[in-house]
Motif scaffolding. Structure first.
Motif, short mmCIF file in Angstrom:
data_model
loop_
_atom_site.label_atom_id
_atom_site.label_comp_id
_atom_site.label_asym_id
_atom_site.label_seq_id
_atom_site.Cartn_x
_atom_site.Cartn_y
_atom_site.Cartn_z
N THR A 68 -3.35 -7.19 8.98
CA THR A 68 -4.02 -5.85 8.82
C THR A 68 -4.30 -5.66 7.30
O THR A 68 -3.70 -6.67 6.51
N SER A 69 -4.98 -4.70 6.82
CA SER A 69 -5.29 -4.63 5.43
C SER A 69 -5.40 -3.16 5.18
O SER A 69 -5.46 -2.35 5.74
N GLY A 70 -5.53 -2.71 3.59
CA GLY A 70 -5.92 -1.52 3.18
C GLY A 70 -4.81 -0.57 3.86
O GLY A 70 -3.61 -0.82 3.70
N SER A 71 -5.36 0.58 4.20
CA SER A 71 -4.73 1.75 4.85
C SER A 71 -4.35 1.56 6.20
O SER A 71 -4.06 2.56 6.86
N ASP A 72 -4.54 0.31 6.74
CA ASP A 72 -4.61 0.25 8.20
C ASP A 72 -3.36 0.33 8.65
O ASP A 72 -2.86 0.14 9.89
N GLN A 110 14.00 -6.78 16.72
CA GLN A 110 13.96 -5.84 17.70
C GLN A 110 12.45 -5.06 17.50
O GLN A 110 11.79 -4.73 18.60
N SER A 111 11.91 -4.88 16.25
CA SER A 111 10.84 -4.27 16.13
C SER A 111 10.28 -4.33 14.62
O SER A 111 11.24 -4.59 13.81
N LEU A 112 8.98 -4.24 14.42
CA LEU A 112 8.38 -4.13 13.11
C LEU A 112 8.29 -2.43 12.83
O LEU A 112 7.63 -1.74 13.56
N VAL A 113 8.87 -2.07 11.57
CA VAL A 113 8.85 -0.74 11.17
C VAL A 113 8.16 -0.46 9.85
O VAL A 113 8.17 -1.43 9.15
N VAL A 114 7.13 0.52 9.90
CA VAL A 114 6.44 1.06 8.76
C VAL A 114 7.05 2.36 8.34
O VAL A 114 6.71 3.21 9.26
N ALA A 115 7.24 2.62 6.93
CA ALA A 115 7.74 3.73 6.47
C ALA A 115 7.03 4.34 5.30
O ALA A 115 6.74 3.58 4.26
N ASN A 116 6.79 5.71 5.69
CA ASN A 116 6.09 6.46 4.50
C ASN A 116 6.85 6.84 3.50
O ASN A 116 6.55 7.03 2.31
N LYS A 155 -4.82 -7.62 -0.33
CA LYS A 155 -4.87 -6.59 0.29
C LYS A 155 -4.97 -6.92 1.85
O LYS A 155 -5.03 -6.01 2.58
N THR A 156 -4.33 -7.84 2.04
CA THR A 156 -3.64 -8.30 3.55
C THR A 156 -2.39 -8.57 3.69
O THR A 156 -1.75 -9.14 2.84
N ILE A 157 -1.94 -8.02 4.82
CA ILE A 157 -0.64 -8.32 5.14
C ILE A 157 -0.45 -9.14 6.58
O ILE A 157 -1.32 -8.66 7.42
N TYR A 158 0.35 -10.19 6.72
CA TYR A 158 0.42 -11.04 7.68
C TYR A 158 1.74 -10.84 8.44
O TYR A 158 2.72 -10.82 7.56
N VAL A 159 1.92 -10.79 9.74
CA VAL A 159 3.29 -10.80 10.48
C VAL A 159 3.17 -11.88 11.45
O VAL A 159 2.48 -12.26 12.14
N LEU A 160 4.42 -13.01 11.21
CA LEU A 160 4.83 -13.74 12.26
C LEU A 160 5.52 -13.08 13.57
O LEU A 160 6.52 -12.61 13.28
N THR A 161 4.92 -13.70 14.89
CA THR A 161 5.57 -12.79 15.75
C THR A 161 5.86 -13.99 16.81
O THR A 161 5.16 -15.01 16.77
N HIS A 162 6.59 -13.84 17.93
CA HIS A 162 6.56 -14.71 19.16
C HIS A 162 6.85 -14.00 20.36
O HIS A 162 7.46 -12.82 20.57
N ILE A 163 6.32 -14.49 21.46
CA ILE A 163 6.83 -14.18 22.74
C ILE A 163 7.23 -15.31 23.37
O ILE A 163 6.65 -16.47 23.76
N GLU A 164 8.42 -15.32 24.39
CA GLU A 164 8.93 -16.42 25.44
C GLU A 164 8.30 -16.09 26.49
O GLU A 164 8.38 -15.02 27.13
N THR A 165 7.07 -16.86 26.93
CA THR A 165 6.27 -16.75 28.09
C THR A 165 7.10 -17.33 29.09
O THR A 165 6.75 -17.09 30.30
N SER A 166 7.99 -18.29 29.00
CA SER A 166 8.94 -19.10 30.19
C SER A 166 10.16 -19.25 29.60
O SER A 166 9.99 -19.76 28.62
N ASN A 221 0.90 -1.05 -0.06
CA ASN A 221 0.05 0.10 0.07
C ASN A 221 0.94 1.33 -0.08
O ASN A 221 0.38 2.43 0.78
N ASP A 222 1.75 1.27 -0.66
CA ASP A 222 2.70 2.39 -0.95
C ASP A 222 3.53 2.94 0.23
O ASP A 222 4.12 3.79 0.56
N LYS A 223 3.61 1.71 1.15
CA LYS A 223 4.42 1.89 2.57
C LYS A 223 5.37 0.75 2.50
O LYS A 223 5.29 -0.43 1.78
#
Length: 430
Positions: free
Chosen positions: A369-373, A316-322, A347-358, A297-299
């Motif tokens: 998320t999708s579109g201009s979201d 370290q993080s996900l970044v979105v740039a205009n 029109k949908t973007i998926y991101v795989l993430t994780h958390i170490e719970t223990s 979506n032009d980002k």
């Protein structure tokens, strides 16, 4: 006494009527479905023969109905240092099996037959690239043939062709196709260089270098807003070194009023391209990479990954740039979620993430998320999650089913590293 009871009865009746009226006029409470699909995950198998750390699934790529799997380890340090040569595996969903493909090395003499192996001459398959409709493997760490040239591999008629012709490309970290030309980002012993081929990869010439502070490696190529960029290591906001970094605009940029043949150096800053990253870094200097660069979506989306264990990275993080100098850090519904991979489907973007719970226990989550979201963190929603004794490093989607490749870091290596998992669409969409 009877009068008192009558009054109480009338009050209770009024309360009952009022309660019924409110329940009828208010919307029905939404019941949140259980998004934990751990019990529905299918373990397809662990096809790799290497030791555990070298089974890290660095990348997964769908191509022509198959799911290609990158693995190995190019680090000189343990565990599993310099783990090549590396077979090229793919998973065939239709036949439910893993397959190893041939790798052909052409000869310069017509009297000799081409050499055929079941592996690439690399310590690691780090990424697959679809360029102009063809599937490529950049030669991540060439082995056994000296450093004069580096390799790349191209899929042709169900077998891979090896090309050893990239000058000084001992590490070919990335490749790109732009307006009829091929580009290679390499790591050499002198500078982070970018090479160009105008004849479909048969010959290569040096286009330019990145004036980088740090490793002499050009890690990433990406196209954004009709411009082609190359970037090396970057420094985030810190109190010890300058956060001024350089990025090479290869095609589509102008410098001094006219586009240079070797590209144009643009100054960028760590606090702009790596916003909010001031903690959780473990190395000094805290060199960072732009990983999994994706235009949507032009980002521009990318994972800010801290370089560790030589060629590898930690998120370290996900970044979105205009734009190149206009970026922000994404905060997921669970702010501790660490991004590992990015997929675009329509029109949908998926991101795989994780958390170490223990210690030794992880919850892996897929957000979408999708579109201009992308402009709002509030629009990221969880698709599903599953629990494992390690994190999923990469993922893919085919016909609505998701596939995951398990990974590990040097400080926590499990036998499940390299396991390929599948969750059917019916398991998370019902």
């Amino acid at each position: 006494m009877l009068g008192v009871n009558l009054v109480i009865f009338k009050k209770m009746s009024l309360l009952l009527i009022l309660s019924l009226f409110l329940s009828a006029s208010m919307p029905e409470t939404t019941v949140t479905a259980n998004k934990d699909v751990t019990s529905k995950m299918e373990k397809l198998g662990n096809p790799f023969s290497k030791s555990a750390y070298a089974r890290n699934v660095w990348d997964m790529q769908v191509f022509e109905g198959k799911i290609y799997l990158g693995h190995g380890n190019s680090s000189n340090d343990g565990p599993a240092p310099n783990a090549g040569p590396i077979p090229i595996y793919y998973y065939d969903p239709g036949k439910n099996k893993f397959v190893v493909q041939d790798v052909v090395t052409p000869t310069s003499s017509s009297s000799k037959k081409a050499k055929i192996n079941k592996y690439v001459d690399e310590e690691q398959i780090d990424t697959f690239k679809i360029l102009n409709g063809k599937l490529y493997i950049p030669g991540h760490d060439a082995r056994g043939e000296g450093w004069q040239y580096g390799n790349y591999y191209k899929l042709d008629n169900n077998q891979w062709i090896k090309y050893r012709n990239i000058p000084k490309g001992v590490h070919v970290y990335d490749m790109a196709y732009y307006k009829g030309e091929l580009f290679a980002a390499i790591g050499s012993d002198t500078a982070p260089d970018v090479l160009v081929s105008k004849d479909d990869g048969n010959t290569w010439t040096k286009l330019g270098s990145i004036d980088a502070f740090g490793p002499t490696r050009a890690y990433t190529l990406f196209e954004f807003k009709n411009k082609l960029y190359a970037v090396s290591a970057m420094l985030p906001d810190n109190n010890m070194w300058s956060t001024e970094n350089k990025i090479l605009c290869i095609r589509g940029c102008s410098g001094g009023g006219a586009e240079k043949a070797e590209g144009f150096q643009k100054t960028i800053y760590g606090n702009e391209m790596l916003p909010g990253i001031t903690k959780k870094v473990t190395n000094i200097p805290p060199y960072m990479r732009m990983v999994r660069t994706t235009v949507f979506n032009d980002k521009l989306l990318y994972i800010a990954g801290e370089i560790y264990n030589d060629h590898q990275w930690k998120p370290q993080s996900l970044v979105v740039a205009n734009d190149i100098d206009d970026a922000r850090r994404v905060s997921f519904p669970n702010p501790n979620a660490m991004p590992m991979d990015i997929l675009v489907r329509g029109k949908t973007i998926y991101v795989l993430t994780h958390i170490e719970t223990s210690p030794g226990q992880y919850t892996n989550r897929v957000y979408k998320t999708s579109g201009s979201d992308l402009d709002s963190d509030a629009n990221w929603t969880e698709v599903f999650n599953f629990k494992e004794d390690t994190f999923a490093r990469s993922f893919e989607e085919l016909n609505g089913d998701f596939y995951f490749g398990l990974g590990s870091d040097t400080d926590h290596v499990t036998d499940s590293t390299g396991m390929i998992l599948k969750v059917k669409k019916s398991a998370y969409s019902s």
